[in-house]
Design an enzyme around this catalytic site. Structure first.
Site, mmCIF file in Angstrom:
data_model
loop_
_atom_site.group_PDB
_atom_site.id
_atom_site.type_symbol
_atom_site.label_atom_id
_atom_site.label_comp_id
_atom_site.label_asym_id
_atom_site.label_seq_id
_atom_site.Cartn_x
_atom_site.Cartn_y
_atom_site.Cartn_z
ATOM 1 N N ARG A 148 0.848 -1.189 0.000
ATOM 2 C CA ARG A 148 0.000 0.000 0.000
ATOM 3 C C ARG A 148 0.884 1.240 0.000
ATOM 4 N NH1 ARG A 148 -2.264 -0.086 6.217
ATOM 5 N NH2 ARG A 148 -0.306 -0.721 7.128
ATOM 6 N N ASN A 186 -4.848 7.515 4.503
ATOM 7 C CA ASN A 186 -4.482 6.830 5.740
ATOM 8 C C ASN A 186 -3.001 7.068 6.016
ATOM 9 O OD1 ASN A 186 -5.298 4.959 7.887
ATOM 10 N ND2 ASN A 186 -3.722 3.632 7.013
ATOM 11 N N GLU A 187 -2.701 7.559 7.199
ATOM 12 C CA GLU A 187 -1.305 7.750 7.617
ATOM 13 C C GLU A 187 -0.484 8.506 6.573
ATOM 14 O OE1 GLU A 187 -0.052 3.700 8.629
ATOM 15 O OE2 GLU A 187 -0.402 4.190 10.728
ATOM 16 N N GLU A 339 -7.463 4.361 15.557
ATOM 17 C CA GLU A 339 -6.957 2.981 15.544
ATOM 18 C C GLU A 339 -6.144 2.761 16.806
ATOM 19 O OE1 GLU A 339 -4.500 1.792 12.296
ATOM 20 O OE2 GLU A 339 -5.750 2.812 10.825
ATOM 21 N N TRP A 347 4.003 -5.856 13.437
ATOM 22 C CA TRP A 347 5.102 -5.189 12.727
ATOM 23 C C TRP A 347 6.309 -4.874 13.599
ATOM 24 C CZ3 TRP A 347 5.166 -1.026 15.788
ATOM 25 C CH2 TRP A 347 3.956 -0.503 16.252
ATOM 26 N N GLU A 387 -1.110 -8.462 6.849
ATOM 27 C CA GLU A 387 -1.298 -8.268 8.293
ATOM 28 C C GLU A 387 -2.165 -9.347 8.920
ATOM 29 O OE1 GLU A 387 -2.672 -4.156 7.679
ATOM 30 O OE2 GLU A 387 -1.002 -3.594 8.963
ATOM 31 N N HIS A 390 -1.884 -9.987 12.755
ATOM 32 C CA HIS A 390 -2.013 -8.845 13.681
ATOM 33 C C HIS A 390 -3.137 -9.165 14.677
ATOM 34 C CE1 HIS A 390 -2.835 -4.669 14.928
ATOM 35 N NE2 HIS A 390 -1.723 -4.300 14.310
HETATM 36 C C1 GLA Z 1 -1.640 1.326 10.880
HETATM 37 C C2 GLA Z 1 -2.559 1.318 9.675
HETATM 38 C C3 GLA Z 1 -3.513 0.176 9.668
HETATM 39 C C4 GLA Z 1 -2.814 -1.097 10.099
HETATM 40 C C5 GLA Z 1 -2.199 -0.904 11.466
HETATM 41 C C6 GLA Z 1 -1.524 -2.153 11.984
HETATM 42 O O1 GLA Z 1 -2.115 2.039 11.889
HETATM 43 O O2 GLA Z 1 -3.277 2.527 9.560
HETATM 44 O O3 GLA Z 1 -4.047 0.050 8.367
HETATM 45 O O4 GLA Z 1 -1.831 -1.393 9.182
HETATM 46 O O5 GLA Z 1 -1.234 0.097 11.380
HETATM 47 O O6 GLA Z 1 -0.924 -1.960 13.228
#
Ligand code: GLA
Length: 702
Positions: A148, A186-187, A339, A347, A387, A390
């Site tokens: 991604r 996102n991020e 989140e 990770w 993931e 996770h």
């Molecule tokens: C980030 C991402 C999520 C996911 C989490 C996993 O916060 O925004 O999509 O990958 O990490 O810890």
């Protein structure tokens, strides 16, 4: 100077710099004031949610998931932020039927929806047909599809596609009563920006708009050094590795502005057709992530959200508190933890689980520091995908994992605490300053690899939080007049306009404490033509004669106490008779022996203090005692045992304290007077907290 004024005061001016490559028009619609759902009268003040990916599951399963969420008292799902290939399976062909169904089912189960724009994961048809939409690594290679954050935010074509999918979503859901808001992408900054020719051209245009002439650029960057002089804008490179400090700082500003413009394209697309009551947020990554200047990127957002992960180890209230307080400080507003860690991540180098009870304690820690929502990532993981191991709330078999019970308990407690928290926020008398530009600039020229800005900030945070029980972490350009004490542990860049603001704060009665390395540089990341702390040397009545990276710790002593300085020490010289020397160096490298280390002076109605060294924890604690006393700061709750953290939220005539014991041993806490314990509905004057024990206390006497 033009740049800084534009940069600091007006995002409009800033974004005009980008008009050459912004595709989307700016919208005149503005969000309704205070449209955080958790801050609206009549709405729940605290929410628990989860991140759910219906596109990964057969539709027949969705209702079961939502029923389970409802039974666990979850009230929010964030969805769709990685589902572009499902929403637009082929170029220009949109399919939202499945999303309609998911949103309606969520509504049926009283779960509100936050829609994420899916632009952190462009579909394969897009990146294959338009390869320039893929990011290029500094090595010159475009990234391959399959991970991604592979889109290029500086690609005009990519931005057009992003704005279009955001617009299509908004047309469909901009007035949907069960869609409370939007998360853009996102991020931001999770992956580096593209190092391709298109980025480079935009960077050169950005520089042209800022400097107007190459002469100005050459002068501010001092390009006569190492034959760096530029005769043509097209010669200017993207810095890879070390480069001219002025160029490197402008590149980082460009990167921030590129993300801001990319975000704005989507915000405009949504705002143009949506109900202004829907909020728009972004998913940031806490204090530690400094890839972009968060003060800039968050300006157009309704409120800040961030994703709060511990990773390896256990919750450290200071590390987590710093992130919360910095995220809250970006807009001086409550925030969402959109989140968070459901036990463990995938990770880290050691993906241990948080202990039983720790996830609940973490949620209350979030609330104490200003969070209004806590969302667990994720509900259930896909059978395949990067993931898949996770932590989750539901296992691969679709049944709850043990943690779900703890999350459900927390959500139930949040529900019980709604009326106590409605309309409340964190209020602080102490601010720590966070300047991304100074952080970058120090890290590029550390001078000693041991120089750890985070550790230094944390030492002040720890000492001050214990004493003041609340801290805001804000930009140096934020309004400071409400704070009794402002501490800048290492504010490297103090251009003249900032020095004037800080001086005005002190003159009006504030106490400004600045740490080592402060005021060495200007807004071009060039050395100031005056000694540290630059334009603040005159009000301080002292200046730095020389700075030294230390090989070993050295002794310091004075009215604040006795201890050591390590990593960094500056030899100060008093220039005004009324400046007080609070600490001096003992014998060390000869240059520092007997010289002032900490100097303080009354100035106007306030005080300015310069701490010229990295002090040990005991001395930082002693300095914090002195600062708090001198600034007339009283902890709102009163003393608590070591290891117990107190935080406070106030508003609408309410005062609520959250107390958490982070130590292994049980702790007894004496309350200043009787308060109402909300979680067990009783009046208390004395508490006993086991490890991860939480007390939520409504102070009705206030
Ligand atoms: C980030 C991402 C999520 C996911 C989490 C996993 O916060 O925004 O999509 O990958 O990490 O810890």
């Amino acid at each position: 100077m033009f740049y800084l004024r534009a940069f600091r005061s007006s995002s409009t001016v800033l974004l005009l710099l980008f008009l050459s490559f912004i595709a989307a028009p700016r919208s005149s619609a503005s969000p309704a004031e205070n449209s955080i759902p958790t801050q609206l009268p009549g709405r729940d003040a605290l929410l628990v949610g989860t991140d759910w990916y219906p596109e990964q599951w057969p539709e027949a399963r969705w209702e079961t998931d939502l029923q389970m969420m409802e039974a666990a008292h979850l009230q929010v799902v964030r969805i769709a932020e990685f589902s572009w290939s499902r929403m637009e399976p082929a170029e220009g062909r949109f399919d939202f039927d499945w999303l309609d169904h998911a949103i309606r089912l969520a509504e049926k189960h009283h779960i509100m929806v936050v829609l994420g724009t899916p632009t952190a994961a462009p579909p394969a048809w897009l990146t294959q047909k338009y390869p320039e939409t893929l990011r290029m690594e500094p090595t010159g290679q475009r990234v391959a599809h399959g991970n991604r954050a592979h889109g290029s935010v500086t690609s005009v074509r990519y931005r057009e596609f992003c704005a279009r999918i955001a617009a299509e979503m908004a047309k469909r859901y901009g007035h949907d009563k069960n869609v409370v808001g939007w998360q853009i992408d996102n991020e931001y900054g999770y992956a580096q920006i593209s190092y391709d020719e298109e980025s480079r051209r935009h960077f050169q245009d950005w520089l042209k708009a800022k400097y107007k002439t190459l002469d100005a650029l050459n002068e501010h960057w001092t390009t006569s050094y190492w034959s760096q002089t530029y005769d043509n804008w097209s010669e200017i490179p993207i810095p890879v590795g070390e480069n001219n400090p002025g160029l490197m700082l402008d590149w980082k500003r460009f990167v921030t502005d590129a993300w801001a413009a990319y975000q704005q394209g989507q915000i405009d697309a949504i705002r143009a057709v949506s109900d202004p009551h829907q909020f728009i947020t972004g998913n940031l990554m806490g204090y530690d992530f400094d890839g972009i200047d968060h003060h800039v990127i968050t300006r157009p957002l309704t409120f800040v959200s961030w994703d709060d992960y511990v990773g390896r180890g256990h919750l450290d209230p200071d590390t987590n508190g710093i992130s919360h307080d910095a995220m809250r400080g970006l807009k001086h507003e409550n925030f969402w933890v959109i989140e968070t860690q459901p036990g463990f991540v995938n990770w880290s180098d050691l993906n241990n689980s948080l202990d039983k009870g720790e996830v609940r304690a973490m949620a209350w820690h979030d609330v104490g520091h200003g969070a209004d929502e806590v969302g667990y990532w994720q509900w259930r993981s896909a059978y395949n995908g990067q993931e898949e191991i996770h932590g989750t709330l539901v296992g691969a078999d679709g049944e709850p994992v043990p943690l779900l019970e703890e999350v459900a308990q927390t959500a139930k407690e949040f529900a019980a605490a709604q009326s106590a928290f409605g309309g409340t926020k964190v209020a602080s008398e102490v601010a720590l300053l966070n300047d991304y530009e100074s952080r970058w600039a120090i890290d590029w020229q550390k001078h000693t690899s041991k120089y750890d800005q985070f550790a230094i900030l944390k030492s002040y945070y720890h000492a001050l939080h214990r004493r003041a029980q609340s801290i805001d972490i804000v930009s140096p350009y934020a309004p400071l007049e409400g704070y009794k004490l402002v501490v800048a542990p290492d504010l490297y860049l103090i251009p003249k306009d900032l020095a004037e603001r800080l001086k005005a704060y002190v003159e009006a009665g504030g106490h400004l404490v600045i740490g080592p390395r402060s005021g060495l540089k200007d807004e071009f990341n060039a050395l100031l033509h005056v000694r540290q702390p630059g334009y603040l040397a005159e009000p301080l009545g002292a200046r730095v004669e020389q700075f030294y990276a230390l090989e070993n710790a050295i002794p310091v002593d004075g009215s604040l106490g006795t201890g050591e300085a390590s990593m960094w020490a500056e030899q100060l010289k008093v220039t005004s008779a009324d400046a007080e020397v609070l600490l001096k160096y003992g014998p060390s490298n000869g240059w520092l022996d007997g010289q002032p280390c900490v100097v303080s002076r009354h100035f106007g109605k306030g005080r300015i203090t310069y701490i010229g060294a990295v002090l040990d924890d005991q001395l930082v604690a002693a300095a914090a005692d002195w600062m708090v006393k001198n600034s007339d700061i009283e902890p709102a709750f009163g003393p608590v045992p070591d290891g117990v953290e107190v935080s406070r939220r106030t508003g609408e005539g309410k005062t609520v304290f959250v107390l958490i014991n982070f130590k292994h041993e049980r702790k007894e806490v004496a309350l200043p007077h009787t308060m109402r314990s909300i979680l067990d509905q009783r009046d208390v004057l004395q508490l006993e907290l086991p490890q991860y024990g939480v007390a939520v206390l409504e102070d009705r006497a206030k």
